[in-house]
Design a protein around this motif. Structure first.
Motif, short mmCIF file in Angstrom:
data_model
loop_
_atom_site.label_atom_id
_atom_site.label_comp_id
_atom_site.label_asym_id
_atom_site.label_seq_id
_atom_site.Cartn_x
_atom_site.Cartn_y
_atom_site.Cartn_z
N PHE A 17 -10.40 -15.38 -75.93
CA PHE A 17 -10.87 -15.72 -77.26
C PHE A 17 -11.76 -16.95 -77.14
N GLN A 25 -10.63 -19.38 -74.41
CA GLN A 25 -9.17 -19.39 -74.27
C GLN A 25 -8.76 -18.06 -73.64
N ALA A 27 -6.14 -15.60 -73.29
CA ALA A 27 -4.86 -15.23 -73.91
C ALA A 27 -4.05 -14.34 -72.96
N PRO A 46 7.79 -17.26 -74.25
CA PRO A 46 7.62 -18.36 -75.20
C PRO A 46 6.41 -18.16 -76.10
N SER A 47 6.41 -18.88 -77.19
CA SER A 47 5.31 -18.79 -78.15
C SER A 47 3.98 -19.07 -77.46
N GLY A 48 2.98 -18.28 -77.76
CA GLY A 48 1.64 -18.51 -77.21
C GLY A 48 1.39 -17.87 -75.86
N CYS A 49 2.35 -17.07 -75.36
CA CYS A 49 2.15 -16.49 -74.02
C CYS A 49 1.40 -15.15 -74.08
N GLY A 50 0.99 -14.74 -75.27
CA GLY A 50 0.14 -13.56 -75.36
C GLY A 50 0.84 -12.27 -75.75
N LYS A 51 2.05 -12.36 -76.28
CA LYS A 51 2.79 -11.15 -76.64
C LYS A 51 2.07 -10.37 -77.74
N THR A 52 1.70 -11.10 -78.80
CA THR A 52 1.02 -10.43 -79.92
C THR A 52 -0.33 -9.88 -79.46
N THR A 53 -1.03 -10.67 -78.66
CA THR A 53 -2.32 -10.20 -78.16
C THR A 53 -2.14 -8.89 -77.38
N1 LIG Z 1 -7.79 -14.51 -82.81
C1 LIG Z 1 -7.60 -15.51 -81.94
N2 LIG Z 1 -8.55 -16.44 -81.74
C2 LIG Z 1 -8.38 -17.44 -80.85
N3 LIG Z 1 -7.28 -17.58 -80.09
C3 LIG Z 1 -6.29 -16.69 -80.24
C4 LIG Z 1 -6.39 -15.59 -81.17
N4 LIG Z 1 -5.25 -14.87 -81.10
C5 LIG Z 1 -4.47 -15.48 -80.17
N5 LIG Z 1 -5.11 -16.57 -79.66
C6 LIG Z 1 -4.56 -17.45 -78.61
O1 LIG Z 1 -4.09 -16.65 -77.55
C7 LIG Z 1 -2.85 -17.14 -77.06
C8 LIG Z 1 -1.78 -16.07 -77.16
O2 LIG Z 1 -1.47 -15.91 -78.53
P1 LIG Z 1 -0.44 -14.79 -79.06
O3 LIG Z 1 -0.81 -13.49 -78.44
O4 LIG Z 1 -0.42 -14.88 -80.52
O5 LIG Z 1 0.93 -15.31 -78.42
P2 LIG Z 1 2.45 -14.98 -78.82
O6 LIG Z 1 2.46 -13.78 -79.68
O7 LIG Z 1 3.13 -14.78 -77.49
O8 LIG Z 1 2.98 -16.21 -79.49
C9 LIG Z 1 -2.54 -18.40 -77.84
O9 LIG Z 1 -2.97 -19.52 -77.09
C10 LIG Z 1 -3.36 -18.24 -79.10
O10 LIG Z 1 -3.72 -19.49 -79.61
#
Ligand SMILES: Nc1ncnc2c1ncn2[C@@H]1O[C@H](COP(=O)(O)OP(=O)(O)O)[C@@H](O)[C@H]1O
Ligand SMILES: [Mg+2]
Length: 265
Positions: A17, A25, A27, A46-53
């Motif tokens: 991203f 960044q 992800a 942990p939070s921010g490790c890319g699970k949602t991505t």
């Molecule tokens: N749309 C986006 N734009 C910029 N950075 C993003 C976006 N979505 C996620 N990120 C970054 O990618 C990383 C992984 O995020 P995310 O997948 O939400 O993690 P998780 O679900 O594990 O908490 C984080 O550092 C987050 O800030």
């Protein structure tokens, strides 16, 4: 002999991203993962490790920056009605009744009204909400809302169910109850399930495999196979064994994340 085919395949997947300040960044760093048809896989970390991505890449809400994501051998190019996502905030239509919410997906699929109603009622029966079909979402508890969301997803008989921390907002008792219910529904209908959670016990209760992720950049730290039959008894020694394994590994990931945070402060 049956040959298992992979349902979902991620090959050298990367996702970057660009922040508002123009910084890149990472992800998800190059990552490979194969998920079998009918498998129940949990993604934890942990939070921010890319699970949602990662789950968004599989569900077609995001496109990889590099590498490929395929389902049934075809590249994922966008959301697909056969692959349903369930979110933490339920995503129900407040103006529709419980029945209306479940009917929505069936109507969108063009299923005739009579058949749609039968299927919606049968699915609501499965999740124990037959008595609440005329209520609106604001009249329901969090657990009931999430049951409606699960019923709406299952009614269209998807081959893949993506769930991103679906029970995180619920109290512990409701969460245990819905975990058991989800397992029962999965065993009955056997979709492929990809379930994101940051709750390690939830992952051990549910997953046939647990993919533990680490942050900065998002990557797979370890894949743990949980060779216990469902439903799993949380108080048994064999559950505790997997708990120890996962917590030990998780502490390593957590330490790494803390050290990296210190360096970046
Ligand atoms: N749309 C986006 N734009 C910029 N950075 C993003 C976006 N979505 C996620 N990120 C970054 O990618 C990383 C992984 O995020 P995310 O997948 O939400 O993690 P998780 O679900 O594990 O908490 C984080 O550092 C987050 O800030
Ligand atoms: Mg997330």
């Amino acid at each position: 002999m049956s040959i298992q085919t992979s349902k979902i395949k991620l090959s050298a997947v990367e996702k970057h991203f660009t922040s508002a300040r123009g910084e890149r960044q990472v992800a998800v760093s190059p990552l490979d993962l194969e998920i079998q048809s009918g498998e129940f896989v949990c993604l934890v970390g942990p939070s921010g490790c890319g699970k949602t991505t990662l789950i968004n890449l599989m569900a077609g809400f995001e496109q990889p920056s590099a590498g490929s994501v395929t389902i049934d051998g075809r590249p994922v190019s966008g959301p697909d009605p056969d692959h349903i996502m369930i979110f933490q905030d339920y995503g129900l239509y407040p103006w529709r009744t419980v029945l209306g919410n479940v009917l929505f997906g069936l109507q969108a699929k063009g299923i005739p009204a009579g058949e749609a109603r039968d299927r919606a009622l049968a699915t609501l029966e499965l999740v124990g909400l037959r008595h609440a079909i005329d209520k609106h979402p604001h009249e329901l508890s969090g657990g009931m809302k999430q049951r409606v969301a699960i019923a709406r997803a299952l009614a269209v008989e998807p081959s893949v169910l993506f769930m991103d921390e679906p029970f995180a907002a619920l109290d512990a008792f409701t969460r245990y109850h819905l975990q058991d219910e989800l397992l029962r529904l999965w065993q009955e209908t056997r979709p492929t399930v990809v379930f994101v959670t940051h709750d390690l016990d939830e992952a051990i209760a549910l997953g046939q495999r647990i993919v533990l992720m680490a942050p900065n950049p998002g990557r797979i730290q370890r894949v743990l196979e949980v060779s216990l039959p469902h439903p799993r008894e949380r108080t048994r020694d064999d559950f505790a064994f997997f708990r120890r394994e996962l917590f030990t590994e998780f502490h390593l990931v957590h330490q790494m994340a803390l050290q990296e945070a210190e360096y970046s402060i």
